[in-house]
Design a protein around this motif. Sequence first.
Motif, mmCIF file in Angstrom:
data_model
loop_
_atom_site.group_PDB
_atom_site.id
_atom_site.type_symbol
_atom_site.label_atom_id
_atom_site.label_comp_id
_atom_site.label_asym_id
_atom_site.label_seq_id
_atom_site.Cartn_x
_atom_site.Cartn_y
_atom_site.Cartn_z
ATOM 1 N N ARG A 101 49.708 71.144 34.452
ATOM 2 C CA ARG A 101 48.892 69.959 34.727
ATOM 3 C C ARG A 101 49.824 68.814 35.144
ATOM 4 O O ARG A 101 50.853 68.580 34.499
ATOM 5 N N GLY A 102 49.453 68.160 36.220
ATOM 6 C CA GLY A 102 50.194 66.991 36.659
ATOM 7 C C GLY A 102 49.428 65.719 36.346
ATOM 8 O O GLY A 102 48.244 65.591 36.679
ATOM 9 N N ILE A 103 50.089 64.757 35.684
ATOM 10 C CA ILE A 103 49.452 63.493 35.269
ATOM 11 C C ILE A 103 50.205 62.341 35.914
ATOM 12 O O ILE A 103 51.442 62.267 35.859
ATOM 13 N N ALA A 104 49.458 61.454 36.538
ATOM 14 C CA ALA A 104 50.038 60.238 37.121
ATOM 15 C C ALA A 104 49.153 59.062 36.738
ATOM 16 O O ALA A 104 47.925 59.161 36.754
ATOM 17 N N GLU A 136 51.712 70.280 40.993
ATOM 18 C CA GLU A 136 52.618 69.338 41.651
ATOM 19 C C GLU A 136 51.934 68.592 42.777
ATOM 20 O O GLU A 136 52.305 67.442 43.083
ATOM 21 N N ASP A 137 50.928 69.210 43.418
ATOM 22 C CA ASP A 137 50.215 68.535 44.507
ATOM 23 C C ASP A 137 49.505 67.277 44.024
ATOM 24 O O ASP A 137 49.313 66.326 44.785
ATOM 25 N N PHE A 138 49.074 67.262 42.758
ATOM 26 C CA PHE A 138 48.336 66.109 42.241
ATOM 27 C C PHE A 138 49.243 64.894 42.047
ATOM 28 O O PHE A 138 48.769 63.761 42.031
ATOM 29 N N ILE A 139 50.528 65.128 41.860
ATOM 30 C CA ILE A 139 51.432 63.994 41.617
ATOM 31 C C ILE A 139 52.433 63.815 42.753
ATOM 32 O O ILE A 139 53.294 62.938 42.681
ATOM 33 N N GLU A 140 52.317 64.635 43.795
ATOM 34 C CA GLU A 140 53.256 64.526 44.893
ATOM 35 C C GLU A 140 52.994 63.236 45.678
ATOM 36 O O GLU A 140 51.863 62.919 46.031
ATOM 37 N N CYS A 146 54.674 59.578 36.301
ATOM 38 C CA CYS A 146 53.976 60.865 36.312
ATOM 39 C C CYS A 146 54.721 61.860 35.419
ATOM 40 O O CYS A 146 55.929 61.757 35.215
ATOM 41 N N VAL A 147 53.954 62.812 34.883
ATOM 42 C CA VAL A 147 54.485 63.820 33.974
ATOM 43 C C VAL A 147 53.960 65.184 34.416
ATOM 44 O O VAL A 147 52.783 65.327 34.764
ATOM 45 N N MET A 148 54.816 66.169 34.383
ATOM 46 C CA MET A 148 54.454 67.553 34.686
ATOM 47 C C MET A 148 54.370 68.325 33.374
ATOM 48 O O MET A 148 55.364 68.457 32.654
ATOM 49 N N LEU A 149 53.157 68.817 33.030
ATOM 50 C CA LEU A 149 52.935 69.508 31.761
ATOM 51 C C LEU A 149 52.958 71.010 31.977
ATOM 52 O O LEU A 149 52.418 71.530 32.970
#
Length: 410
Positions: A101-104, A136-140, A146-149
Amino acid sequence: RAEADGGCVLRRAHLEPAHALAVTWYTHHKFVRTEQLADGKYERRHFLLHAILNDRLATRVSSTNEDLMLLRTAAYYLQAAVLKLHVAWRALDRPMPTLYRGIAWAAGDHAPRFVEGHTRSWVAFTSFTEVDRRAEDFIEGADTVCVMLKAAANDAIVAPVWPLSMHHREYEWLAFPNTTYETMKYKPAPLEFRGRPAEAVLSLGAAEADVVSFHEEVAANRKREHQRDSLANEESRMRNDCEDAQQAALHELASHEESEWQRVTGTGRRRRHCGAECWLRRTFATVRASALPTASLFAAAVVLVGVALAWPGNRPPENRARRPQGPLQLVRWPAGDTPALRAAARGSVKTLKTIVDTDGLDSLRIARRDGVTIALIAAGEGRMEVLRFIAEHPGLGPALIDTPADDGDS
């Protein structure tokens, strides 16, 4: 994969239409809603159901009663669908994949805390994906924090919703509300590389109430599977009974035709015998009236009796072991089948041997009007014992098996 695993999950989940609609609605990117403005005009506004629903669940507030009723209904069916899909996936004995999951979030927003060894929970529904590149597309390209879970599902209630999503290639998974997560490892983003996300490794878990709901759904799902299997077995039994009844009717019809054939041929044989007997009587009367010597009369009688007994079809009625020899092509059923063809269809090797003993081997080579032989009949009915008898017989062999019909079938 969407057709294999996704189809198995949907068949085992026993979803109602409202459950499937809630999942599809939640995973859709954008919907249009018409609202009335203060001046009486109408305006079409775009909205995201998952954004509105999760915001209301997180803040526990709703703007209007209409929105409250709508969101409560959507949340109820969505939560039930996630639970059913999770139970169906567990029933397949497939391992839970690693989720990403990508969070920004903006600098002014409240950022989630990821402290190693600490356990927290997500109040709303939380989306994950199996493919790290999708996360990664969600936070690119984001210029915010942003955090990559990277999460391990463990015993958390997380369900595959991508079989019902318009974007099934994202392989989206949806976690239950109040899913707990323990931060196993956290790596902050380096200051010298702008735009590179922080990394966190999580271990997901389920609340106690959700565990109880999971076991209840497992029991209910097993009951539904048992009912479905019972219904399938009942349908299979009824289908077999119908096939057995049809086979019994066909055998009864064949027996009736066999008895009718015996009656007709037996009557003709008796008539021919009576005619020969009358002819002998007239001959004896003529010879007796003549002046031939006794020895000549006796010799003539012996010759006439031998000729009468050797004549085809003039056999005594008590000798029923053999049928009349003749053009067997004329002795057929209404469908054009001979007794040998019918015996091959029933798989009766004993009857075929009897026909060979009584009528000769050529009676097994007689084909139907369309060129179908006993080998083709046995192959079509699945009578392996008849095919084995034909192949092992020295007078038939593979030559009869390879003989095609008039239309080229073999």
